[in-house]
Design a protein around this motif. Sequence first.
Motif, short mmCIF file in Angstrom:
data_model
loop_
_atom_site.label_atom_id
_atom_site.label_comp_id
_atom_site.label_asym_id
_atom_site.label_seq_id
_atom_site.Cartn_x
_atom_site.Cartn_y
_atom_site.Cartn_z
N LEU A 1 0.84 -1.19 0.00
CA LEU A 1 0.00 0.00 0.00
C LEU A 1 0.88 1.24 0.00
O LEU A 1 1.94 1.27 0.61
CB LEU A 1 -0.92 0.01 1.21
N LYS A 2 0.40 2.27 -0.71
CA LYS A 2 1.12 3.53 -0.83
C LYS A 2 0.28 4.66 -0.25
O LYS A 2 -0.95 4.60 -0.27
CB LYS A 2 1.43 3.86 -2.29
N LEU A 3 0.97 5.66 0.25
CA LEU A 3 0.32 6.87 0.75
C LEU A 3 0.88 8.06 0.00
O LEU A 3 2.09 8.13 -0.25
CB LEU A 3 0.60 7.05 2.25
N THR B 1 4.53 1.50 2.11
CA THR B 1 4.35 1.00 3.48
C THR B 1 4.82 -0.45 3.55
O THR B 1 5.21 -1.04 2.53
CB THR B 1 2.87 1.05 3.91
N ASP B 2 4.77 -1.01 4.74
CA ASP B 2 5.05 -2.44 4.92
C ASP B 2 3.75 -3.22 5.07
O ASP B 2 3.67 -4.20 5.77
CB ASP B 2 5.99 -2.68 6.10
N CYS C 1 -5.58 -1.24 -9.07
CA CYS C 1 -4.28 -1.89 -9.28
C CYS C 1 -3.72 -1.39 -10.61
O CYS C 1 -4.43 -1.35 -11.62
CB CYS C 1 -4.44 -3.41 -9.32
N VAL C 2 -2.47 -1.00 -10.62
CA VAL C 2 -1.84 -0.49 -11.82
C VAL C 2 -1.19 -1.64 -12.58
O VAL C 2 -0.36 -2.36 -12.04
CB VAL C 2 -0.77 0.57 -11.47
N ASP D 1 2.14 5.05 10.15
CA ASP D 1 3.12 4.40 11.03
C ASP D 1 3.85 3.26 10.34
O ASP D 1 4.80 2.70 10.89
CB ASP D 1 2.43 3.86 12.29
N HIS D 2 3.40 2.89 9.15
CA HIS D 2 3.96 1.74 8.42
C HIS D 2 4.77 2.16 7.19
O HIS D 2 5.12 1.31 6.37
CB HIS D 2 2.84 0.78 8.04
#
Length: 158
Positions: A37-39, A50-51, A77-78, A144-145
């Motif tokens: 996951l990306k932010l 993220t992890d 999803c890319v 936090d990840h």
Amino acid sequence: MPVSPTEKPFYERKSLHDMSPAEWESLCDGCGKCCVLKLEDVDTNIIYSTDVGCKLLDCDNARCRHYAERKKYVPDCVVLTPDNLSQLSWMPKSCAYRRLYEGRGLASWHPLVSGRAESVAEAGHSVAGRLFPEDSIDEEDLPDHITDWDATAQVPTG
């Protein structure tokens, strides 16, 4: 058909656009970094990884559980293509698609170079066994990840 010892491998001879579907797919080293996951920071447009693995990612082996139908389950999803690589600056610097697009060639640990699928994990580039499943993390805890996967590799990406 096997490549002769004097002939350059397809990824050094062909452009990304000229590769067959099988050649294109073989460029994926299976690291799983693109499936975390990306932010995005709304102020800077910087994208952070993220992890936390996508709901389709098997966190133990970094493989998509429904690769062929992933868009059905995860509409955003890319799907990588030669035509969209220029827009994907969030892809990890170690990614074979990004490396070839940027003219850097494949890393020494890439399975097409090393001849061994295990070389990705041995070089510290696989996320397998290093992720939290998406359904185990509350969305508000995602900051936090944040993880810099390129910085956590055990050897240079060269």
